[in-house]
Write a protein that holds these residues in place. Structure first.
Motif, PDB file in Angstrom:
ATOM      1  N   ALA A 202       0.848  -1.200   0.000  1.00 42.80           N
ATOM      2  CA  ALA A 202       0.000   0.000   0.000  1.00 42.80           C
ATOM      3  C   ALA A 202       0.878   1.243   0.000  1.00 42.80           C
ATOM      4  O   ALA A 202       0.587   2.244   0.663  1.00 42.80           O
ATOM      5  CB  ALA A 202      -0.966   0.003   1.181  1.00 42.80           C
TER       6      ALA A 202
ATOM      7  N   VAL B 148      -4.328   2.911   2.213  1.00 43.01           N
ATOM      8  CA  VAL B 148      -5.243   2.087   1.430  1.00 43.01           C
ATOM      9  C   VAL B 148      -6.687   2.385   1.804  1.00 43.01           C
ATOM     10  O   VAL B 148      -7.009   2.627   2.963  1.00 43.01           O
ATOM     11  CB  VAL B 148      -4.941   0.582   1.626  1.00 43.01           C
ATOM     12  CG1 VAL B 148      -5.099   0.167   3.076  1.00 43.01           C
ATOM     13  CG2 VAL B 148      -5.797  -0.285   0.726  1.00 43.01           C
TER      14      VAL B 148
ATOM     15  N   PHE C 138      -9.121  -2.031  -4.633  1.00 45.59           N
ATOM     16  CA  PHE C 138      -8.173  -1.369  -3.745  1.00 45.59           C
ATOM     17  C   PHE C 138      -7.766  -0.011  -4.313  1.00 45.59           C
ATOM     18  O   PHE C 138      -7.383   0.092  -5.475  1.00 45.59           O
ATOM     19  CB  PHE C 138      -6.916  -2.209  -3.580  1.00 45.59           C
ATOM     20  CG  PHE C 138      -7.145  -3.548  -2.933  1.00 45.59           C
ATOM     21  CD1 PHE C 138      -7.068  -3.690  -1.563  1.00 45.59           C
ATOM     22  CD2 PHE C 138      -7.426  -4.671  -3.699  1.00 45.59           C
ATOM     23  CE1 PHE C 138      -7.268  -4.921  -0.954  1.00 45.59           C
ATOM     24  CE2 PHE C 138      -7.623  -5.901  -3.113  1.00 45.59           C
ATOM     25  CZ  PHE C 138      -7.549  -6.029  -1.731  1.00 45.59           C
TER      26      PHE C 138
ATOM     27  N   GLU D 208      -4.774   2.353  -3.455  1.00 50.60           N
ATOM     28  CA  GLU D 208      -3.566   2.136  -2.669  1.00 50.60           C
ATOM     29  C   GLU D 208      -2.497   3.180  -2.965  1.00 50.60           C
ATOM     30  O   GLU D 208      -2.464   3.788  -4.033  1.00 50.60           O
ATOM     31  CB  GLU D 208      -2.994   0.750  -2.978  1.00 50.60           C
ATOM     32  CG  GLU D 208      -3.926  -0.395  -2.630  1.00 50.60           C
ATOM     33  CD  GLU D 208      -3.496  -1.722  -3.209  1.00 50.60           C
ATOM     34  OE1 GLU D 208      -3.466  -2.717  -2.456  1.00 50.60           O
ATOM     35  OE2 GLU D 208      -3.185  -1.784  -4.425  1.00 50.60           O
TER      36      GLU D 208
END
Length: 509
Positions: free
Chosen positions: A233, A352, A399, A401
């Motif tokens: 992340a 994240v 995600f 990130e």
């Protein structure tokens, strides 16, 4: 909303079981179902508060105080109790689990909005889950993955396996990079990376610098960036090369970090990973105290005093089981040695936002797709099928990130929802734009965690300060996945660190 009253012990037990085997109407996303659990885990009742109002709080005693009710802290406490020691776990938040968290998505189903996967080599957490009556199931991985590249002749392609269908030149470079990283990582002692023969060279540069020196293709560089963001992340420019190599070594190989089948994303915990800390906490009972932020730790020759918002505890030993940057916010008397204090200034958390869209069914499976997508454009550049074992409802996980998460730090929920669903539709078609519900969780906004997946180290941190990462200071011991030598940064690493810290304390007692 969080339940604020008191429940009988039996009712508490039933609540926890409902949270595990079909979360009823309560959501764990904001700690709601855990709020009820927290009452049983030591919150002062209104009648107790009324009786003690205006009175000096007494100092309570335990053999060991554990700071933090995440996987590391709870696994340490569980081990200590098994060895006959009196223990109290002080948790700043209103729930247990730390960086693992289940969310209610309706009809008794859950989706994880925190850490969730386990894979080969992660034996401690799988064994612990089994002892707690939990099982695992395979991440859905049947069919083809999606590769989206905005500047390619064919923008969207499908493929099988781990590596996307990049250009031949990029594929050649990528395979070479992975082989080099795996080979270099074998030089790194997991218990003392700073002692590696080339530690000074590796810790004097970022992974970004190394990447630019060892690649020429932009597509290769983009795929490396995506892989690193999915693991840390964070961006390659954030990471020391030495820290990256240590991380790879602690997992066995770079392939283990990024693979689904045979890798870190292979399986999930049935009922959600938060069931592990919930069930440990249930067995620990009133030893776990929620909303008890520790603000000061005092050491003397014979004991340690741990000050929290819920009172003061006198103990023989204390285990601090929170991320290094959070541990650095506690006041220590006497002050910590400079090396340990400066270490906590040099281990930032990753960034994240975990995003979940819920559909009536996983429609992408009907198209022969796994639900896994990789892309060179965001904000969501990586997705997974996060549906329950039954396949109903269908759940897409995306995600945001590293840099993208930081860019979205001030965005509204509405804006994130719009942009995330736009990404899902780009990869899986118009049906993905219309989920029946959507949730996301910004881990940078968690006040007692401030990021995920773990803390990472920039150049110079491991080389000069790494030796202070695990070393006890007087009666203070350190745990947390950042201190692990096996699967550092993962749930497995958290469990390993808890066991190690508990072993240190047991030996000292």
């Amino acid at each position: 909303s969080t339940y604020a009253g008191n429940l009988p012990d039996m009712e508490i037990d039933q609540t926890e079981e409902q949270a595990g085997d079909g979360i009823n109407r309560r959501t764990l996303l904001g700690g709601a179902a855990v709020g009820a659990l927290g009452v049983a885990l030591g919150e002062t009742s209104r009648s107790d508060a009324a009786r003690t109002k205006g009175k000096k709080k007494r100092t309570r005693k335990a053999d060991v105080v554990v700071v933090g009710a995440g996987l590391a802290g709870l696994s340490a406490a569980r081990q200590l109790v098994r060895h006959g020691h009196s223990v109290v776990v002080l948790e700043a938040g209103s729930r247990v689990g730390g960086r693992v968290l289940n969310a209610d998505i309706g009809n008794g189903a859950i989706a994880e909005v925190g850490g969730q996967w386990v894979g080969p080599g992660q034996d401690r957490i799988v064994k612990l889950a089994g002892k707690l009556g939990l099982s695992t199931f395979n991440t859905f991985n049947t069919g083809s993955n999606v590769y989206y590249r905005s500047d390619a002749p064919v923008v969207l392609q499908t493929y099988t396996g781990t590596i996307p269908p990049a250009s031949p030149a990029a594929l050649g470079e990528l395979n070479s990079v992975i082989q080099q990283l795996n080979l270099l990582s074998q030089e790194i002692p997991v218990d003392a990376p700073w002692t590696a023969a080339n530690a000074v060279e590796y810790d004097s540069q970022t992974l970004e610098t190394w990447k630019l020196a060892n690649t020429t293709e932009q597509e290769t560089r983009d795929l490396i960036d995506l892989s690193i963001a999915s693991v840390f992340a964070a961006e390659p420019r954030d990471l020391s090369l030495l820290h990256t190599l240590f991380y790879i070594r602690s997992a066995g190989s770079f392939d283990s970090l990024i693979n689904t089948e045979g890798g870190a994303q292979e399986q999930r915990i049935t009922g959600g990973s938060q069931l592990i800390p919930l069930r440990i906490a249930r067995r620990l009972g009133k030893r776990v105290v929620l909303k008890a932020a520790v603000n000061q730790i005092e050491q003397s020759g014979r004991h340690v005093l741990v000050h929290s918002g819920r009172g003061v505890w006198r103990a023989k030993r204390v285990i601090v089981a929170v991320p290094p940057t959070i541990a650095g916010r506690i006041l220590y008397r006497p002050a910590l040695p400079a090396l340990r204090d400066q270490l906590t200034q040099r281990v930032p958390m990753g960034s994240v936002i975990k995003c979940i869209a819920i559909y009536n069914k996983p429609f992408w499976r009907e198209q022969g797709l796994t639900g896994q997508a990789t892309s060179d454009v965001g904000p969501v550049r990586l997705t997974y099928d996060n549906s329950p074992p039954s396949g109903k409802p269908g759940v897409l996980l995306g995600f945001i990130e590293g840099h993208e998460a930081r860019a979205y730090a001030a965005s509204s929920y509405s804006q994130r929802r719009t942009d995330v669903l736009e990404c899902f539709a780009r990869y899986f078609g118009p049906a993905a734009a219309n989920p029946r519900s959507y949730i996301d969780h910004d881990w940078d906004g968690e006040p007692w965690i401030r990021g995920a997946y773990g803390g990472h180290m920039p150049p110079g941190a491991l080389l000069d300060y790494g030796k202070a990462l695990r070393a006890p200071i007087g009666r203070i011991h350190w745990a947390g996945t950042e201190t692990a030598t096996s699967w550092s940064g993962y749930m497995e690493g958290a469990i390993q660190s808890g066991y190690r810290a508990a072993g240190e304390v047991t030996s000292a007692l």
